[in-house]
Scaffold this active site. Structure first.
Site, short mmCIF file in Angstrom:
data_model
loop_
_atom_site.label_atom_id
_atom_site.label_comp_id
_atom_site.label_asym_id
_atom_site.label_seq_id
_atom_site.Cartn_x
_atom_site.Cartn_y
_atom_site.Cartn_z
N THR A 10 0.81 -1.22 0.00
CA THR A 10 0.00 0.00 0.00
C THR A 10 0.84 1.27 0.00
O THR A 10 0.31 2.37 -0.03
CB THR A 10 -0.94 0.04 1.22
OG1 THR A 10 -0.16 -0.01 2.42
CG2 THR A 10 -1.92 -1.13 1.19
N GLN A 12 4.20 3.73 -1.49
CA GLN A 12 4.61 4.27 -2.79
C GLN A 12 5.21 3.17 -3.67
O GLN A 12 4.73 2.88 -4.77
CB GLN A 12 5.65 5.38 -2.60
CG GLN A 12 6.32 5.81 -3.89
CD GLN A 12 7.48 6.76 -3.67
OE1 GLN A 12 7.36 7.95 -3.93
NE2 GLN A 12 8.63 6.25 -3.22
N ARG A 34 -4.12 -5.42 9.64
CA ARG A 34 -5.51 -5.14 10.03
C ARG A 34 -5.59 -3.76 10.69
O ARG A 34 -4.75 -3.39 11.50
CB ARG A 34 -6.03 -6.20 11.00
CG ARG A 34 -6.41 -7.50 10.32
CD ARG A 34 -7.29 -8.36 11.20
NE ARG A 34 -7.69 -9.58 10.52
CZ ARG A 34 -8.74 -9.68 9.73
NH1 ARG A 34 -9.51 -8.62 9.52
NH2 ARG A 34 -9.05 -10.83 9.15
N ALA A 88 8.05 -1.27 6.11
CA ALA A 88 8.98 -0.74 7.11
C ALA A 88 8.35 0.46 7.81
O ALA A 88 7.40 1.06 7.31
CB ALA A 88 10.30 -0.29 6.45
N SER A 90 9.35 3.68 7.79
CA SER A 90 10.32 4.20 6.83
C SER A 90 10.70 5.66 7.02
O SER A 90 11.45 6.21 6.21
CB SER A 90 9.78 4.01 5.41
OG SER A 90 8.53 4.66 5.26
N THR A 131 18.61 0.72 2.02
CA THR A 131 18.49 2.17 1.92
C THR A 131 19.85 2.86 1.91
O THR A 131 20.81 2.38 2.53
CB THR A 131 17.67 2.72 3.11
OG1 THR A 131 17.74 4.15 3.13
CG2 THR A 131 18.20 2.20 4.43
N GLU A 133 20.47 5.38 3.55
CA GLU A 133 20.72 5.85 4.91
C GLU A 133 21.75 4.97 5.62
O GLU A 133 22.33 5.37 6.64
CB GLU A 133 19.43 5.89 5.71
CG GLU A 133 18.47 7.00 5.30
CD GLU A 133 18.94 8.39 5.71
OE1 GLU A 133 19.65 8.51 6.73
OE2 GLU A 133 18.59 9.35 5.00
N TYR A 154 16.58 4.07 12.33
CA TYR A 154 16.11 3.51 11.06
C TYR A 154 17.26 2.87 10.30
O TYR A 154 17.17 1.71 9.85
CB TYR A 154 15.47 4.61 10.22
CG TYR A 154 15.19 4.23 8.79
CD1 TYR A 154 14.12 3.39 8.47
CD2 TYR A 154 15.99 4.70 7.75
CE1 TYR A 154 13.86 3.04 7.14
CE2 TYR A 154 15.74 4.35 6.43
CZ TYR A 154 14.67 3.52 6.14
OH TYR A 154 14.42 3.17 4.83
N LYS A 158 18.01 -1.12 9.46
CA LYS A 158 18.19 -1.55 8.07
C LYS A 158 19.54 -2.23 7.87
O LYS A 158 19.67 -3.12 7.01
CB LYS A 158 18.05 -0.35 7.14
CG LYS A 158 16.61 0.11 6.92
CD LYS A 158 15.85 -0.87 6.05
CE LYS A 158 14.51 -0.31 5.57
NZ LYS A 158 13.83 -1.21 4.63
#
Length: 355
Positions: A10, A12, A34, A88, A90, A131, A133, A154, A158
């Site tokens: 769901t 991008q 959910r 994630a 994100s 990523t 990052e 984050y 990762k």
């Protein structure tokens, strides 16, 4: 018909990837959490509800990266040929406020998927969304051999996920890849991310709904590309004969200030009249300069970015102006029509955001 399972469908990247795979004849399955409210607006236009008698190619399943059992069950039930883990927490700035949750979902969540694959015995190719990052303070340009220097919860989570993916590849002979993607944007980017925050605010200012835009560090430099191109590369990585870890980016870097100049200048405004600085938007640890060296991806996959910085900005500004009911210059639409007419429908960029 090949089957693909996408976590984060769901979002991008997930929505663009689902469109791409459907255009290639895949049966696509997505995992969603959910919730008391629906958050499927980016994929509503391609979803098929089996309870209405609809059949594949697009199905959604309830699951969570925090639940090993749900992941194992979905993998066994679906029997996918490919799994793309795009789910994630994100947002880098949010990870400083929610470090434990970020570590659980972005780090341990990947281990749960890998272990579910191993336990299920399903022969599947796995893509992990890494990523830029990870590089943090590392000197640019950054490539596959650059040492990681994560500067946020984050990025640290990762990094754990990156190494676990490599461990399962080497330890269990699993086809598992890390795509180390630099920043990639689109009209479907979340509105709290700086690029989309800028283009949404610009449209709101022109519509008379907003006076100022509040931001943090305008001198951060990022390698910004166009998200639909990056999901093409995800797919290409899983079609390669051997699994690998690849840096994906444009090889160009621009500051937030340059993004502002490009966006506001596109509609004839000076960003300095509308932008205010607020310390709340600074990170405890700043990452100053990210710049990719995507040579390996070019050589191995033949992948190169088609949409460049100024085109990307125009695509996003056009889309947000249209969402506000304003007339857009239209140069962004022309770019998409020219370069993505084979599978990427511009209309989806607006419709799928559910506004």
């Amino acid at each position: 018909m090949p089957k693909a399972l996408i976590t984060g469908i769901t979002g991008q990247d997930g929505s663009y990837l689902a469109e791409l795979l459907l255009s290639k004849g895949y049966e696509v399955h997505g995992i969603i959490r959910r919730s008391s409210t629906f958050n499927t607006n980016r994929v509503d236009h391609i979803y098929r509800d089996p309870h209405n008698g609809d059949k594949a190619p697009m199905r959604l399943h309830y699951g969570d990266l925090g639940s090993s059992d749900s992941l194992h069950k979905i993998i066994v039930d679906v029997q996918p040929d490919e799994i793309y883990n795009l789910a994630a927490q994100s947002h880098v700035r949010v990870s400083f406020d929610l470090p434990e949750y970020t570590g659980d979902i972005d780090g341990l969540g990947v281990t749960r998927i890998l272990e579910a694959i191993r336990r299920s015995g399903v022969q599947v190719r796995f893509y992990q969304a890494s990523t830029s990052e990870l590089f943090g303070k590392a000197k640019p340009p950054q490539s596959e051999v650059t040492q990681f220097e994560p500067q946020s919860p984050y990025a640290a989570a990762k990094a754990y996920a990156y190494y676990m993916t490599r461990n399962y590849r080497e330890g269990y002979d699993m086809f598992a890849c890390n795509g180390i993607l630099f920043n990639h944007e689109s009209p479907r980017r979340g509105e709290t991310f700086v690029t989309r925050k800028i283009t949404r605010a610009l449209a709101a200012i022109l519509a008379g709904k907003q006076q100022y835009l509040y931001l943090g560090n305008l001198d951060s430099k990022r390698d910004w590309g166009y998200a639909p191109e990056y999901v093409e590369c995800m797919w290409m990585m899983l079609q390669h004969e051997t699994p690998m870890d690849l840096v994906i980016g444009t090889g160009e870097s621009h500051t937030v200030r340059e993004f502002l100049e490009e966006a506001f200048g596109y509609v004839g405004l000076d960003y300095q009249d509308y932008v205010r600085i607020d310390d709340i938007y600074y990170r405890p640890n700043e990452v100053d300069y990210l710049l990719s060296d995507p040579t390996k991806a070019k050589n191995l996959l033949g992948w190169e970015p088609r949409v460049r910085f100024h085109e990307l900005v125009r695509i996003m500004v056009d889309a947000d102006l249209e969402l506000e009911g304003l007339e857009a210059p239209g140069e962004g639409k022309e770019v998409v029509d020219e370069k993505f007419g084979d599978w990427h429908d511009w209309g989806h960029q607006v419709v799928s955001m559910g506004r």
